[in-house]
Motif scaffolding. Structure first.
Motif, PDB file in Angstrom:
ATOM      1  N   THR A  34       0.927  -1.142   0.023  1.00 18.24           N
ATOM      2  CA  THR A  34       0.090  -0.035   0.005  1.00 18.24           C
ATOM      3  C   THR A  34       0.864   1.233  -0.135  1.00 18.24           C
ATOM      4  OG1 THR A  34      -1.728  -1.149   1.205  1.00 18.24           O
ATOM      5  CG2 THR A  34      -1.895   1.331   1.341  1.00 18.24           C
ATOM      6  N   ARG A  37       2.070   1.927  -3.369  1.00 13.49           N
ATOM      7  CA  ARG A  37       1.107   2.518  -4.091  1.00 13.49           C
ATOM      8  C   ARG A  37       0.959   3.864  -3.740  1.00 13.49           C
ATOM      9  NH1 ARG A  37      -2.247  -1.344  -3.825  1.00 13.49           N
ATOM     10  NH2 ARG A  37      -3.510  -0.385  -2.003  1.00 13.49           N
ATOM     11  N   HIS A  40       3.744   6.102  -5.272  1.00 11.60           N
ATOM     12  CA  HIS A  40       3.703   6.240  -6.754  1.00 11.60           C
ATOM     13  C   HIS A  40       2.603   7.509  -7.052  1.00 11.60           C
ATOM     14  CE1 HIS A  40       3.329   5.342 -10.893  1.00 11.60           C
ATOM     15  NE2 HIS A  40       1.853   5.283 -10.822  1.00 11.60           N
TER      16      HIS A  40
END
Length: 263
Positions: A34, A37, A40
């Motif tokens: 997580t 992510r 990102h």
């Protein structure tokens, strides 16, 4: 919950510098997958830069970190810079303290050792720090309240500045850009700071070494418009040479192990 977690990650990276994904996952109490992510997404937004195994905050552009985070970050450096600035104060003079968090530390030092001064400021935090301090005449500019920096800005503040003169200006900044420009992320803040520079006899920039080489959107002045800069000993030899070439006196304080922080 994602926006809260993204804010947590940004805040932690700002305070601690390059951080690994495992540590970030522990801090925000989620999985490494997580966090990757989230990083990102933050990189897409231009807020962080991913590194091998982690990330760091992007120290450029218009992003402003919350006032409380900036105020507490690298506090020892800010206090050392403030102590050096305090030594330059002259009794029975008029000074302007801008709304930077390093300048706020100078106000707190002045409260500990009051000097007979007329103090002008556009900082609500500085007014709160100096209320009821003996020997001080304290003046707050009128204008629009800018919540992000707890400051007063806008045309009304600028008009009042043009009718004043200060023996000394103590100025902070978000960046000293590669071209030597002193800059900040907010247009109105930059315009008011430029007016301060025009109306001051002695101009002192209080800024830690991490600000050199950064970018911010709105220019305030150039290094050549200053007389004195107080920073920590993390400043590079290249920048010291540029300051000397611009005729700017530079005082360096010990950086307590080399830490450097935001304004």
């Amino acid at each position: 919950m994602q926006p809260d977690r993204l804010t947590q990650i940004r805040h932690y990276l700002y305070l601690h510098g390059i951080t690994g994904v495992n540590e970030l996952a522990r801090v925000v109490d989620t999985s490494v997958v997580t966090v990757r992510r989230d990083l990102h997404r933050l990189e897409e937004l231009g807020h962080v830069r991913r590194t091998h195994g982690g990330a760091e905050i992007v120290n450029s552009g218009g992003l402003e970190i919350g006032f409380e985070a900036r105020e507490s970050h690298c506090l020892m450096i800010k206090r050392a810079i403030a102590e050096a600035a305090y030594a330059s104060l002259r009794p029975h003079s008029s000074i302007f303290l801008d709304s930077g968090t390093t300048v706020l530390q100078l106000a707190r030092r002045l409260r500990l050792g009051p000097i007979p001064l007329t103090v002008f400021t556009n900082s609500i935090a500085i007014v709160q720090a100096l209320l009821d301090t003996p020997q001080l005449q304290l003046c707050l500019l009128a204008g629009r309240v800018r919540n992000e920096n707890r400051s007063i800005v806008g045309p009304m503040a600028e008009r009042s500045i043009e009718g004043l003169w200060f023996d000394q200006l103590f100025l902070g900044a978000s960046a000293v850009q590669p071209d030597g420009g002193i800059a900040t992320p907010d247009c109105e803040e930059a315009s008011l700071n430029a007016a301060m520079v025009r109306r001051a006899g002695e101009r002192l920039l209080l800024i830690d070494s991490s600000k050199f080489g950064r970018h911010a959107t709105f220019r305030v002045a150039g290094l050549e418009d200053l007389g004195h800069l107080i920073t920590d000993d993390g400043i590079s030899g290249e920048w010291l040479a540029r300051l000397e070439q611009a005729g700017v006196a530079c005082t360096r304080v010990r950086s307590a192990g080399g830490e450097a922080g935001d304004e």
